[in-house]
Scaffold this motif. Structure first.
Motif, PDB file in Angstrom:
ATOM      1  N   VAL A  35       0.841  -1.201   0.000  1.00  0.00           N
ATOM      2  CA  VAL A  35       0.000   0.000   0.000  1.00  0.00           C
ATOM      3  C   VAL A  35       0.876   1.250   0.000  1.00  0.00           C
ATOM      4  O   VAL A  35       0.567   2.244  -0.670  1.00  0.00           O
ATOM      5  N   LYS A  36       1.977   1.191   0.721  1.00  0.00           N
ATOM      6  CA  LYS A  36       2.900   2.327   0.790  1.00  0.00           C
ATOM      7  C   LYS A  36       3.418   2.688  -0.603  1.00  0.00           C
ATOM      8  O   LYS A  36       3.455   3.870  -0.988  1.00  0.00           O
ATOM      9  N   TYR A  37       3.819   1.682  -1.384  1.00  0.00           N
ATOM     10  CA  TYR A  37       4.324   1.948  -2.735  1.00  0.00           C
ATOM     11  C   TYR A  37       3.218   2.487  -3.636  1.00  0.00           C
ATOM     12  O   TYR A  37       3.463   3.354  -4.493  1.00  0.00           O
ATOM     13  N   LEU A  38       1.994   1.994  -3.466  1.00  0.00           N
ATOM     14  CA  LEU A  38       0.871   2.514  -4.248  1.00  0.00           C
ATOM     15  C   LEU A  38       0.601   3.973  -3.905  1.00  0.00           C
ATOM     16  O   LEU A  38       0.264   4.782  -4.771  1.00  0.00           O
ATOM     17  N   ARG A  39       0.736   4.304  -2.620  1.00  0.00           N
ATOM     18  CA  ARG A  39       0.555   5.703  -2.203  1.00  0.00           C
ATOM     19  C   ARG A  39       1.630   6.595  -2.785  1.00  0.00           C
ATOM     20  O   ARG A  39       1.361   7.690  -3.276  1.00  0.00           O
ATOM     21  N   LYS A  40       2.878   6.136  -2.733  1.00  0.00           N
ATOM     22  CA  LYS A  40       3.985   6.938  -3.256  1.00  0.00           C
ATOM     23  C   LYS A  40       3.840   7.201  -4.748  1.00  0.00           C
ATOM     24  O   LYS A  40       4.257   8.253  -5.241  1.00  0.00           O
ATOM     25  N   ALA A  41       3.258   6.244  -5.455  1.00  0.00           N
ATOM     26  CA  ALA A  41       3.035   6.413  -6.891  1.00  0.00           C
ATOM     27  C   ALA A  41       1.772   7.225  -7.170  1.00  0.00           C
ATOM     28  O   ALA A  41       1.427   7.434  -8.329  1.00  0.00           O
ATOM     29  N   ARG A  42       1.093   7.661  -6.119  1.00  0.00           N
ATOM     30  CA  ARG A  42      -0.140   8.442  -6.218  1.00  0.00           C
ATOM     31  C   ARG A  42      -1.257   7.667  -6.920  1.00  0.00           C
ATOM     32  O   ARG A  42      -2.157   8.239  -7.504  1.00  0.00           O
ATOM     33  N   VAL A  43      -1.174   6.360  -6.837  1.00  0.00           N
ATOM     34  CA  VAL A  43      -2.239   5.508  -7.363  1.00  0.00           C
ATOM     35  C   VAL A  43      -3.345   5.362  -6.335  1.00  0.00           C
ATOM     36  O   VAL A  43      -4.526   5.299  -6.686  1.00  0.00           O
ATOM     37  N   LEU A  44      -2.994   5.324  -5.080  1.00  0.00           N
ATOM     38  CA  LEU A  44      -3.962   5.103  -3.999  1.00  0.00           C
ATOM     39  C   LEU A  44      -3.917   6.260  -3.003  1.00  0.00           C
ATOM     40  O   LEU A  44      -2.828   6.638  -2.541  1.00  0.00           O
ATOM     41  N   HIS A  45      -5.092   6.815  -2.695  1.00  0.00           N
ATOM     42  CA  HIS A  45      -5.215   7.862  -1.680  1.00  0.00           C
ATOM     43  C   HIS A  45      -5.857   7.229  -0.447  1.00  0.00           C
ATOM     44  O   HIS A  45      -6.993   6.756  -0.498  1.00  0.00           O
ATOM     45  N   ASN A  46      -5.126   7.226   0.646  1.00  0.00           N
ATOM     46  CA  ASN A  46      -5.581   6.531   1.851  1.00  0.00           C
ATOM     47  C   ASN A  46      -6.202   7.509   2.837  1.00  0.00           C
ATOM     48  O   ASN A  46      -5.503   8.262   3.505  1.00  0.00           O
ATOM     49  N   PHE A  47      -7.552   7.492   2.930  1.00  0.00           N
ATOM     50  CA  PHE A  47      -8.266   8.265   3.937  1.00  0.00           C
ATOM     51  C   PHE A  47      -8.856   7.354   5.002  1.00  0.00           C
ATOM     52  O   PHE A  47      -9.659   7.785   5.821  1.00  0.00           O
ATOM     53  N   LEU A  48      -8.447   6.083   4.970  1.00  0.00           N
ATOM     54  CA  LEU A  48      -9.011   5.112   5.901  1.00  0.00           C
ATOM     55  C   LEU A  48      -8.274   5.082   7.225  1.00  0.00           C
ATOM     56  O   LEU A  48      -8.879   5.005   8.293  1.00  0.00           O
ATOM     57  N   GLY A  49      -6.958   5.149   7.179  1.00  0.00           N
ATOM     58  CA  GLY A  49      -6.155   5.052   8.399  1.00  0.00           C
ATOM     59  C   GLY A  49      -4.764   4.593   8.033  1.00  0.00           C
ATOM     60  O   GLY A  49      -4.119   5.146   7.141  1.00  0.00           O
ATOM     61  N   SER A  50      -4.284   3.539   8.694  1.00  0.00           N
ATOM     62  CA  SER A  50      -2.951   3.021   8.417  1.00  0.00           C
ATOM     63  C   SER A  50      -2.945   2.222   7.116  1.00  0.00           C
ATOM     64  O   SER A  50      -3.986   1.761   6.630  1.00  0.00           O
ATOM     65  N   ASP A  51      -1.743   2.039   6.565  1.00  0.00           N
ATOM     66  CA  ASP A  51      -1.603   1.234   5.356  1.00  0.00           C
ATOM     67  C   ASP A  51      -1.992  -0.217   5.609  1.00  0.00           C
ATOM     68  O   ASP A  51      -2.484  -0.898   4.703  1.00  0.00           O
ATOM     69  N   GLN A  52      -1.770  -0.688   6.825  1.00  0.00           N
ATOM     70  CA  GLN A  52      -2.142  -2.061   7.161  1.00  0.00           C
ATOM     71  C   GLN A  52      -3.655  -2.262   7.075  1.00  0.00           C
ATOM     72  O   GLN A  52      -4.126  -3.310   6.624  1.00  0.00           O
ATOM     73  N   GLU A  53      -4.431  -1.262   7.483  1.00  0.00           N
ATOM     74  CA  GLU A  53      -5.886  -1.352   7.388  1.00  0.00           C
ATOM     75  C   GLU A  53      -6.339  -1.477   5.939  1.00  0.00           C
ATOM     76  O   GLU A  53      -7.256  -2.240   5.626  1.00  0.00           O
ATOM     77  N   VAL A  54      -5.688  -0.729   5.061  1.00  0.00           N
ATOM     78  CA  VAL A  54      -6.039  -0.797   3.640  1.00  0.00           C
ATOM     79  C   VAL A  54      -5.705  -2.173   3.080  1.00  0.00           C
ATOM     80  O   VAL A  54      -6.491  -2.764   2.318  1.00  0.00           O
ATOM     81  N   ALA A  55      -4.543  -2.707   3.455  1.00  0.00           N
ATOM     82  CA  ALA A  55      -4.155  -4.039   2.985  1.00  0.00           C
ATOM     83  C   ALA A  55      -5.153  -5.085   3.450  1.00  0.00           C
ATOM     84  O   ALA A  55      -5.572  -5.964   2.672  1.00  0.00           O
ATOM     85  N   GLU A  56      -5.559  -5.006   4.709  1.00  0.00           N
ATOM     86  CA  GLU A  56      -6.523  -5.972   5.246  1.00  0.00           C
ATOM     87  C   GLU A  56      -7.885  -5.822   4.558  1.00  0.00           C
ATOM     88  O   GLU A  56      -8.592  -6.819   4.344  1.00  0.00           O
ATOM     89  N   LEU A  57      -8.250  -4.591   4.219  1.00  0.00           N
ATOM     90  CA  LEU A  57      -9.538  -4.370   3.558  1.00  0.00           C
ATOM     91  C   LEU A  57      -9.579  -5.075   2.203  1.00  0.00           C
ATOM     92  O   LEU A  57     -10.525  -5.810   1.907  1.00  0.00           O
ATOM     93  N   PHE A  58      -8.550  -4.879   1.368  1.00  0.00           N
ATOM     94  CA  PHE A  58      -8.567  -5.495   0.047  1.00  0.00           C
ATOM     95  C   PHE A  58      -8.360  -7.001   0.118  1.00  0.00           C
ATOM     96  O   PHE A  58      -8.884  -7.740  -0.728  1.00  0.00           O
TER      97      PHE A  58
END
Length: 473
Positions: free
Chosen positions: A377-400
């Motif tokens: 998720v961190k690399y996706l954020r750095k590439a500006r592919v993913l905008h995380n308004f959910l919380g931590s990157d771990q939460e986003v990974a668990e969601l998908f």
């Protein structure tokens, strides 16, 4: 006229249960057929099943398929939070506050968009309600039979009138930012927006078109719907083109705008290999996540052309095979509404009477193949592919990882992209080059050190040359 007057009309047109004819009613007389045997009934059941029509383009509004009803987060993802729309959750006491807001919005819609040509508010209500009553048979046909069997035409027509007016007024207020004028709080607005896109909370888009047409301000309302859908998507979308089919409901419209234009049909392969096996499958992927792609020299890139979910591609720098690869992905915003939105889109695609290409399911499955843990998720954020308004990157990974479980994607979706990625990933030369760059050119200091070593080698070589071949005086 006050909003409370509509509530009283609602009470007047309360829900009515259609009485069923008791078994065995009527006298037995001459000419009646003898009762069928158990075997004859079973045979007749098979015949009826064989004559059932197959999947059609437009699915009827129905409950979430049984395969998802035992999901551990079913209530969180599939049941309304503040307001019920349509017949499935109508009358549930937990949505009493939502009913009050709904009637308030319906009242404002009639007051603002009623015909008004010298008519009273009562006349406008009766006029719009009458138009719905005239088409109630067609509107009832938009639902699965089980969903509306407990409502007679009068009760269903009034329910759809209130819900349709409330939906259009909500969308108009959301597009024009007018909720403060109605004293509706932001939290109620946010939760109601999620409820608009639940599969079990849909009303026919035909109903909304009917109300827009007879309101006299159809273009203004249609534009507000397009603006609202665009805001929900967090992306630029195109308005409905002439000749394009009408959406079934708002969830169907959201799906169409997210996916974009359907791909051109391709000729089906002659192979009859079972789709659930991977023997001799050229697109069998061995990479597991973004980190492995990055280690192989594949970079992530935000797709700037458009943000449709179908728009995923793989390219090489300057078009040469020996240069780095770039996986171009559409941008996606992740917040509290992401999981319910995608889960309901997936449930819609799983409806047995909806013929589709499983576009959303395929996209989520592809994204899930890239995301294993927080670093992905961190690399996706750095590439500006993913905008995380959910919380931590771990939460986003668990969601998908959660919503990507047990999906059956379209085997042809992104197939060319997967083949190109796999070919690049399996190239030992490209992987070695990527590893060399990562080890020796990952930061400015290593680059400076490398250039320094080259300079020392060059000076040493010059010194050795002049030692062997001294310059003549």
């Amino acid at each position: 006229m006050e909003p409370q007057h509509i509530v009283s009309i609602e009470e007047h047109h309360s829900r009515k249960v259609v009485g069923s004819i008791e078994a065995g009613e009527g006298s037995s007389g001459a000419g009646q057929h003898p009762p069928a045997t158990a075997m004859e009934e079973k045979i007749e059941m098979l015949k009826r099943a064989g004559t059932q029509p197959g999947a059609v383009e437009g699915a009827k509004i129905q409950k979430v398929i049984f395969l998802l009803r035992d999901h551990k987060s079913f209530v969180k993802y599939f049941e309304p939070r503040v307001v019920s729309l349509g017949p499935m959750h109508h009358g549930n006491p937990k949505y009493h506050l939502g009913e009050m807001y709904k009637h308030k919005l319906a009242y404002e819609f009639v007051k603002q968009f009623g015909c008004n040509d010298g008519n009273t508010l009562d006349d406008d209500i009766n006029y719009l309600h009458g138009k719905i009553k005239k088409e109630i048979k067609q509107l009832r046909g938009c639902f699965e039979e089980e969903v509306t069997k407990n409502y007679d035409d009068e009760a269903l027509a009034w329910m759809l009138f209130v819900d349709g007016c409330a939906i259009l007024q909500y969308i108009f207020c959301a597009a024009k930012n007018k909720f403060e004028e109605l004293n509706i709080k932001n939290d109620s607005v946010a939760f109601a927006q999620q409820d608009l896109f639940l599969l079990e909370n849909q009303v026919p888009y035909r109903l909304l078109k009917l109300l827009m047409r007879y309101s006299g301000k159809e273009e203004q309302l249609r534009n507000s719907i397009e603006s609202f859908i665009q805001n929900v998507n967090y992306q630029q979308t195109e308005q409905q083109k002439q000749g394009e089919r009408d959406p079934i409901h708002l969830l169907d419209l959201l799906r169409t705008r997210l996916l974009g234009p359907p791909p051109c049909p391709k000729a089906k392969p002659s192979s009859s290999r079972c789709p659930f096996t991977h023997q001799e499958d050229q697109d069998w992927q061995t990479y597991r996540n973004v980190q492995e792609l990055k280690a192989a020299g594949i970079h992530l890139k935000r797709n700037k052309n458009n943000s449709y979910l179908r728009n995923i591609s793989f390219t090489r720098r300057f078009g040469f095979d020996f240069y780095s690869g770039y996986l171009c992905l559409p941008p996606i915003t992740v917040d509290d509404s992401t999981a319910p939105k995608f889960m309901n889109l997936i449930a819609y695609e799983m409806c047995l009477d909806f013929e589709n290409d499983f576009g959303v399911s395929s996209y989520i499955s592809f994204l899930d193949s890239l995301i294993d843990e927080a670093n992905d998720v961190k690399y996706l954020r750095k590439a500006r592919v993913l905008h995380n308004f959910l919380g931590s990157d771990q939460e986003v990974a668990e969601l998908f990882n959660a919503i990507g479980t047990d999906l059956v994607p379209n085997a042809e979706a992104y197939k060319d992209v997967k083949i190109q990625i796999q070919a690049y990933y399996e190239s030992k030369w490209l992987t070695w080059m990527a590893q060399f760059r990562q080890d020796h050119f990952s930061n400015p200091w290593t680059i400076i050190a490398f250039l320094g070593v080259l300079l020392v080698l060059a000076l040493t070589s010059v010194q050795a040359w002049f030692a062997v071949f001294p310059a003549k005086k």
